[in-house]
Design a protein around this motif. Structure first.
Motif, PDB file in Angstrom:
ATOM      1  N   ASN A  92       5.242   6.468   1.847  1.00  0.00           N
ATOM      2  CA  ASN A  92       4.506   7.029   2.992  1.00  0.00           C
ATOM      3  C   ASN A  92       4.112   8.489   2.739  1.00  0.00           C
ATOM      4  OD1 ASN A  92       3.321   7.229   5.507  1.00  0.00           O
ATOM      5  ND2 ASN A  92       5.238   7.438   6.631  1.00  0.00           N
ATOM      6  N   ARG A 132       6.757  13.744   0.696  1.00  0.00           N
ATOM      7  CA  ARG A 132       8.161  13.311   0.684  1.00  0.00           C
ATOM      8  C   ARG A 132       8.744  13.338  -0.734  1.00  0.00           C
ATOM      9  NH1 ARG A 132       8.198  11.456   5.950  1.00  0.00           N
ATOM     10  NH2 ARG A 132       6.228  10.516   6.588  1.00  0.00           N
ATOM     11  N   TRP A 137      11.503   0.397   9.725  1.00  0.00           N
ATOM     12  CA  TRP A 137      11.805   0.691  11.116  1.00  0.00           C
ATOM     13  C   TRP A 137      10.837   1.764  11.581  1.00  0.00           C
ATOM     14  CZ3 TRP A 137      15.139   0.102   7.162  1.00  0.00           C
ATOM     15  CH2 TRP A 137      16.148  -0.863   7.274  1.00  0.00           C
ATOM     16  N   LYS A 138      10.174   1.554  12.712  1.00  0.00           N
ATOM     17  CA  LYS A 138       9.268   2.567  13.239  1.00  0.00           C
ATOM     18  C   LYS A 138      10.038   3.838  13.568  1.00  0.00           C
ATOM     19  CE  LYS A 138       5.843  -0.600  15.200  1.00  0.00           C
ATOM     20  NZ  LYS A 138       5.115  -1.030  16.419  1.00  0.00           N
ATOM     21  N   TYR A 139       9.307   4.952  13.638  1.00  0.00           N
ATOM     22  CA  TYR A 139       9.944   6.230  13.906  1.00  0.00           C
ATOM     23  C   TYR A 139      10.357   6.394  15.370  1.00  0.00           C
ATOM     24  CZ  TYR A 139       8.388   8.006   9.322  1.00  0.00           C
ATOM     25  OH  TYR A 139       8.197   8.208   7.976  1.00  0.00           O
ATOM     26  N   TRP A 140       9.723   5.656  16.262  1.00  0.00           N
ATOM     27  CA  TRP A 140       9.918   5.926  17.680  1.00  0.00           C
ATOM     28  C   TRP A 140      10.899   4.954  18.342  1.00  0.00           C
ATOM     29  CZ3 TRP A 140       7.412   2.086  20.815  1.00  0.00           C
ATOM     30  CH2 TRP A 140       6.531   1.248  20.096  1.00  0.00           C
ATOM     31  N   LEU A 190      15.566   2.596  14.282  1.00  0.00           N
ATOM     32  CA  LEU A 190      16.583   2.469  13.237  1.00  0.00           C
ATOM     33  C   LEU A 190      17.974   2.330  13.851  1.00  0.00           C
ATOM     34  CD1 LEU A 190      17.229   2.512  10.190  1.00  0.00           C
ATOM     35  CD2 LEU A 190      17.530   4.984  10.393  1.00  0.00           C
ATOM     36  N   ARG A 226      16.803   5.915   4.634  1.00  0.00           N
ATOM     37  CA  ARG A 226      15.848   5.867   5.750  1.00  0.00           C
ATOM     38  C   ARG A 226      16.307   6.773   6.893  1.00  0.00           C
ATOM     39  NH1 ARG A 226      13.637   6.397   9.706  1.00  0.00           N
ATOM     40  NH2 ARG A 226      12.276   5.013  10.905  1.00  0.00           N
ATOM     41  N   GLU A 278      16.547  13.072   7.141  1.00  0.00           N
ATOM     42  CA  GLU A 278      15.471  13.827   7.761  1.00  0.00           C
ATOM     43  C   GLU A 278      14.224  13.798   6.874  1.00  0.00           C
ATOM     44  OE1 GLU A 278      14.557  18.323   9.501  1.00  0.00           O
ATOM     45  OE2 GLU A 278      16.537  17.813   8.653  1.00  0.00           O
ATOM     46  N   SER A 311      10.671   8.333   4.681  1.00  0.00           N
ATOM     47  CA  SER A 311       9.657   7.323   4.964  1.00  0.00           C
ATOM     48  C   SER A 311      10.173   6.374   6.035  1.00  0.00           C
ATOM     49  CB  SER A 311       9.333   6.538   3.683  1.00  0.00           C
ATOM     50  OG  SER A 311       8.521   5.419   3.972  1.00  0.00           O
ATOM     51  N   ASP A 312       9.251   5.693   6.719  1.00  0.00           N
ATOM     52  CA  ASP A 312       9.664   4.674   7.685  1.00  0.00           C
ATOM     53  C   ASP A 312      10.069   3.375   6.997  1.00  0.00           C
ATOM     54  OD1 ASP A 312       7.027   4.357   6.916  1.00  0.00           O
ATOM     55  OD2 ASP A 312       6.216   4.322   8.951  1.00  0.00           O
TER      56      ASP A 312
END
Length: 265
Positions: free
Chosen positions: A9, A14, A202-205, A209, A240, A243, A246-247
């Motif tokens: 990502n 990153r 896993w989405k960030y929002w 996770l 994952r 900090e 990547s998602d």
């Protein structure tokens, strides 16, 4: 031999996390996706200082794939998926490393569907199917690794009923994946964990996770002569959680060394 696939990502944004992961896990071969960098911006020097030779197929802002090899240089065998001269997106690169042909692929997302993006995804998967058949016919040990943007089964996604209208879970896309397996490819992660729930994204929002509200879209497919060498597989979920990560989490396999053939007589 450890082979990993990792949708980073954004390879430059990153890079420090990628270098830390390489130093801590020391995979022999790495397939990267979603570089989001043109060819001239790929961090070849930093990766070489970390002990990895590389080949890559970059694109400004989007897409992009690469193959890294520890302590050696991959030998590129293909750049771009054949079958459509009009397709200039950077979604496929292939190389020979230590006796294995490895492909790093980043399949189209396909959303929204229906629509032209979904139709492109279906055509791209048809081209992948045709090329994969040729790789099998070559007789070489082959690994197809990457972000397929396909959720193969309901158990591969949290709350599958919420994904019924998504291109990643569309019946035609899942059928395309099943047809690949019918060619003779082995889904390494599913072979290692035949009954468990395993996610790679896993989405960030919404604390996805932490709630383990994920999906499995990153896959390693092994040719029939490579699959018997599968010793172990896993997902580097701990990275994952770091900090700026990547998602996606990296997915890896361990292969037994190929036994030397005994001389006749």
């Amino acid at each position: 031999m450890r082979i990993a696939t990792y949708n980073v990502n954004g390879v430059n944004g990153r890079l420090q996390g990628l270098l830390a992961w390489l130093a801590e896990t020391r995979p022999d071969i790495v397939c990267l996706q979603e570089l989001k960098a043109p060819a001239e911006k790929f961090p070849e020097g930093a990766l070489r200082r970390a002990g990895y030779g590389s080949v890559w197929h970059g694109e400004s802002r989007w897409n992009g794939v690469a193959i890294l090899a520890r302590d050696c240089d991959p030998i590129q065998t293909r750049r771009g998926l054949p079958g459509d001269r009009a397709d200039v997106q950077s979604r496929y690169v292939e190389a020979a490393v230590n006796g294995v042909i490895v492909a790093s692929l980043y399949a189209p997302n396909g959303n929204p569907q229906p629509g032209p993006k979904f139709e492109f995804k279906l055509r791209w998967l048809e081209r992948l199917h045709a090329h994969a058949a040729g790789l099998l016919a070559s007789g070489h040990p082959v690994a197809l690794a990457g972000d397929f943007n396909i959720i193969p089964e309901p158990r591969d996604v949290y709350a599958p009923e919420r994904w019924l209208d998504d291109a990643l879970f569309h019946p035609k896309v899942r059928e395309a994946y099943a047809r690949l397996l019918e060619q003779g490819w082995t889904d390494a992660l599913r072979a290692r964990f035949p009954d468990e729930t395993v996610y790679t994204f896993w989405k960030y929002w919404r604390g996805a996770l932490e709630r383990d509200a994920g999906l499995r879209i990153d896959h390693l497919l092994l040719s029939p002569d490579l699959a018997p060498r599968l010793k172990d597989a896993g997902v580097d979920r701990a990275f994952r959680a770091r900090e700026g990560a990547s998602d996606h989490a990296a997915v890896w396999i361990e292969l037994a060394d190929q036994r030397a053939k005994r001389a006749p007589g």
